[in-house]
Design a protein around this motif. Structure first.
Motif, PDB file in Angstrom:
ATOM      1  N   SER A 149       0.818  -1.208   0.000  1.00 17.43           N
ATOM      2  CA  SER A 149       0.000   0.000   0.000  1.00 17.43           C
ATOM      3  C   SER A 149       0.858   1.267   0.000  1.00 17.43           C
ATOM      4  CB  SER A 149      -0.945  -0.004   1.202  1.00 17.43           C
ATOM      5  OG  SER A 149      -0.207  -0.077   2.408  1.00 17.43           O
ATOM      6  N   ALA A 150       2.033   1.231   0.615  1.00 17.69           N
ATOM      7  CA  ALA A 150       2.899   2.409   0.639  1.00 17.69           C
ATOM      8  C   ALA A 150       3.376   2.750  -0.774  1.00 17.69           C
ATOM      9  CB  ALA A 150       4.094   2.178   1.558  1.00 17.69           C
ATOM     10  N   GLU A 151       3.758   1.737  -1.537  1.00 20.09           N
ATOM     11  CA  GLU A 151       4.235   1.966  -2.902  1.00 20.09           C
ATOM     12  C   GLU A 151       3.098   2.437  -3.818  1.00 20.09           C
ATOM     13  OE1 GLU A 151       7.031  -0.715  -0.838  1.00 20.09           O
ATOM     14  OE2 GLU A 151       4.877  -0.779  -1.117  1.00 20.09           O
ATOM     15  N   ILE A 152       1.935   1.797  -3.683  1.00 18.37           N
ATOM     16  CA  ILE A 152       0.774   2.191  -4.492  1.00 18.37           C
ATOM     17  C   ILE A 152       0.364   3.619  -4.136  1.00 18.37           C
ATOM     18  CG2 ILE A 152      -1.627   1.654  -5.099  1.00 18.37           C
ATOM     19  CD1 ILE A 152       0.442  -0.496  -5.973  1.00 18.37           C
ATOM     20  N   GLY A 153       0.312   3.918  -2.840  1.00 16.41           N
ATOM     21  CA  GLY A 153      -0.036   5.260  -2.380  1.00 16.41           C
ATOM     22  C   GLY A 153       0.936   6.314  -2.900  1.00 16.41           C
ATOM     23  N   THR A 154       2.220   5.995  -2.921  1.00 15.84           N
ATOM     24  CA  THR A 154       3.225   6.924  -3.440  1.00 15.84           C
ATOM     25  C   THR A 154       2.978   7.222  -4.917  1.00 15.84           C
ATOM     26  OG1 THR A 154       4.858   6.137  -1.844  1.00 15.84           O
ATOM     27  CG2 THR A 154       5.701   7.274  -3.796  1.00 15.84           C
ATOM     28  N   CYS A 155       2.676   6.191  -5.690  1.00 14.30           N
ATOM     29  CA  CYS A 155       2.385   6.390  -7.118  1.00 14.30           C
ATOM     30  C   CYS A 155       1.154   7.259  -7.303  1.00 14.30           C
ATOM     31  CB  CYS A 155       2.178   5.047  -7.818  1.00 14.30           C
ATOM     32  SG  CYS A 155       3.643   4.005  -7.839  1.00 14.30           S
ATOM     33  N   LEU A 156       0.111   6.985  -6.533  1.00 14.88           N
ATOM     34  CA  LEU A 156      -1.111   7.787  -6.639  1.00 14.88           C
ATOM     35  C   LEU A 156      -0.845   9.245  -6.257  1.00 14.88           C
ATOM     36  CD1 LEU A 156      -3.735   5.277  -5.188  1.00 14.88           C
ATOM     37  CD2 LEU A 156      -3.535   6.045  -7.561  1.00 14.88           C
ATOM     38  N   LEU A 157      -0.057   9.467  -5.199  1.00 13.28           N
ATOM     39  CA  LEU A 157       0.278  10.837  -4.810  1.00 13.28           C
ATOM     40  C   LEU A 157       1.042  11.563  -5.916  1.00 13.28           C
ATOM     41  CD1 LEU A 157       1.212  10.661  -1.015  1.00 13.28           C
ATOM     42  CD2 LEU A 157      -0.586  12.018  -2.090  1.00 13.28           C
ATOM     43  N   LYS A 158       1.979  10.862  -6.552  1.00 15.79           N
ATOM     44  CA  LYS A 158       2.723  11.483  -7.659  1.00 15.79           C
ATOM     45  C   LYS A 158       1.770  11.870  -8.785  1.00 15.79           C
ATOM     46  CE  LYS A 158       7.308   9.628  -6.964  1.00 15.79           C
ATOM     47  NZ  LYS A 158       8.500   9.112  -7.608  1.00 15.79           N
ATOM     48  N   TYR A 159       0.803  11.000  -9.059  1.00 14.34           N
ATOM     49  CA  TYR A 159      -0.196  11.317 -10.089  1.00 14.34           C
ATOM     50  C   TYR A 159      -1.027  12.528  -9.669  1.00 14.34           C
ATOM     51  CZ  TYR A 159      -4.443  11.045 -12.853  1.00 14.34           C
ATOM     52  OH  TYR A 159      -5.509  11.364 -13.660  1.00 14.34           O
ATOM     53  N   PHE A 160      -1.482  12.553  -8.412  1.00 14.38           N
ATOM     54  CA  PHE A 160      -2.299  13.664  -7.913  1.00 14.38           C
ATOM     55  C   PHE A 160      -1.546  14.998  -8.039  1.00 14.38           C
ATOM     56  CE2 PHE A 160      -4.399  10.609  -4.653  1.00 14.38           C
ATOM     57  CZ  PHE A 160      -5.120  10.015  -5.665  1.00 14.38           C
ATOM     58  N   HIS A 161      -0.274  14.986  -7.653  1.00 13.73           N
ATOM     59  CA  HIS A 161       0.523  16.219  -7.695  1.00 13.73           C
ATOM     60  C   HIS A 161       0.765  16.693  -9.127  1.00 13.73           C
ATOM     61  CE1 HIS A 161       1.087  16.532  -3.436  1.00 13.73           C
ATOM     62  NE2 HIS A 161       1.638  15.334  -3.345  1.00 13.73           N
ATOM     63  N   GLY A 162       0.658  15.796 -10.100  1.00 16.35           N
ATOM     64  CA  GLY A 162       0.853  16.166 -11.499  1.00 16.35           C
ATOM     65  C   GLY A 162      -0.391  16.727 -12.169  1.00 16.35           C
ATOM     66  N   LEU A 163      -1.518  16.691 -11.467  1.00 15.94           N
ATOM     67  CA  LEU A 163      -2.761  17.211 -12.044  1.00 15.94           C
ATOM     68  C   LEU A 163      -2.755  18.737 -12.041  1.00 15.94           C
ATOM     69  CD1 LEU A 163      -5.364  14.815 -10.353  1.00 15.94           C
ATOM     70  CD2 LEU A 163      -4.695  14.857 -12.765  1.00 15.94           C
ATOM     71  N   PRO A 164      -3.424  19.346 -13.004  1.00 15.83           N
ATOM     72  CA  PRO A 164      -3.518  20.816 -13.009  1.00 15.83           C
ATOM     73  C   PRO A 164      -4.264  21.317 -11.776  1.00 15.83           C
ATOM     74  CG  PRO A 164      -4.374  19.873 -15.063  1.00 15.83           C
ATOM     75  CD  PRO A 164      -4.093  18.736 -14.139  1.00 15.83           C
ATOM     76  N   GLU A 165      -3.991  22.549 -11.376  1.00 15.01           N
ATOM     77  CA  GLU A 165      -4.633  23.127 -10.198  1.00 15.01           C
ATOM     78  C   GLU A 165      -6.127  23.343 -10.398  1.00 15.01           C
ATOM     79  OE1 GLU A 165      -2.662  26.566  -8.651  1.00 15.01           O
ATOM     80  OE2 GLU A 165      -0.723  25.540  -8.570  1.00 15.01           O
ATOM     81  N   THR A 166      -6.575  23.357 -11.642  1.00 16.48           N
ATOM     82  CA  THR A 166      -8.002  23.561 -11.919  1.00 16.48           C
ATOM     83  C   THR A 166      -8.841  22.351 -11.538  1.00 16.48           C
ATOM     84  OG1 THR A 166      -7.709  22.772 -14.183  1.00 16.48           O
ATOM     85  CG2 THR A 166      -7.558  25.159 -13.823  1.00 16.48           C
TER      86      THR A 166
END
Length: 172
Positions: A149-166
């Protein structure tokens, strides 16, 4: 394609003359029933397998029907989210799906001698953004983490941070 692989790989590596395409085809169709390739479904569900293989389905029917209804409802919700994300062109609403691919072993080779050698496990988490039909792959090997879950969560966080602010809403 199978005949081509047979002819260009199997026969060449074994220094044998290939049979004609006609003989090859005839071999597959001479048996009753004809030989065929079984393609298993991906991600088979425990409840569906239990119901489909049960001799007496009656005790399982109510729970199975409820399970299939929930599956259908979930698929409809997923489609609705994707349609909304496409309609908004992903400006403030995004719909994404993600899945961890089966463990990849490196090196990969067709011969069985290397099969038993030491291998490195490689993991691939793919996130598919339905609003812009874009895939994001996060790849790591076992020296950098497992598939927890830590590795999956890290990947998801990286994806979230790459989303536009809109983007104010994300359905996964």
């Amino acid at each position: 394609m199978l005949y081509r692989l047979y002819k260009e790989d199997f026969c060449i590596t074994r220094y044998i003359n290939p049979v004609s395409h006609f003989v090859y085809q005839k071999t597959f169709h001479q048996y009753e029933p004809a030989l065929d390739f079984f393609t298993p479904k991906k991600d088979q569900c425990f409840k569906c397998n239990a119901y489909n293989t049960a001799k007496d389905k009656e005790p399982l029917k109510e729970e199975y029907d409820s399970h299939k209804k929930r599956e259908k409802d979930a698929m409809q919700m997923k489609q609705n989210d994707r349609n909304r994300a496409v309609a908004e062109k992903g400006r403030s609403f995004r719909a994404a799906t993600f899945d961890l691919q089966a463990i990849l072993s490196v090196p990969f080779a067709g011969d069985n001698q290397i099969f038993y050698k030491l291998k490195l496990h490689v993991y691939n988490l793919t996130i598919f953004d339905g609003s812009n039909v874009e895939g994001h792959c996060y790849v790591w090997d076992e020296t950098h983490g497992k598939k927890g879950s830590a590795e999956i969560g890290t990947c998801l966080l990286k994806y979230f941070h790459g989303l536009p602010e809109t983007v104010t809403r994300l359905y996964i």
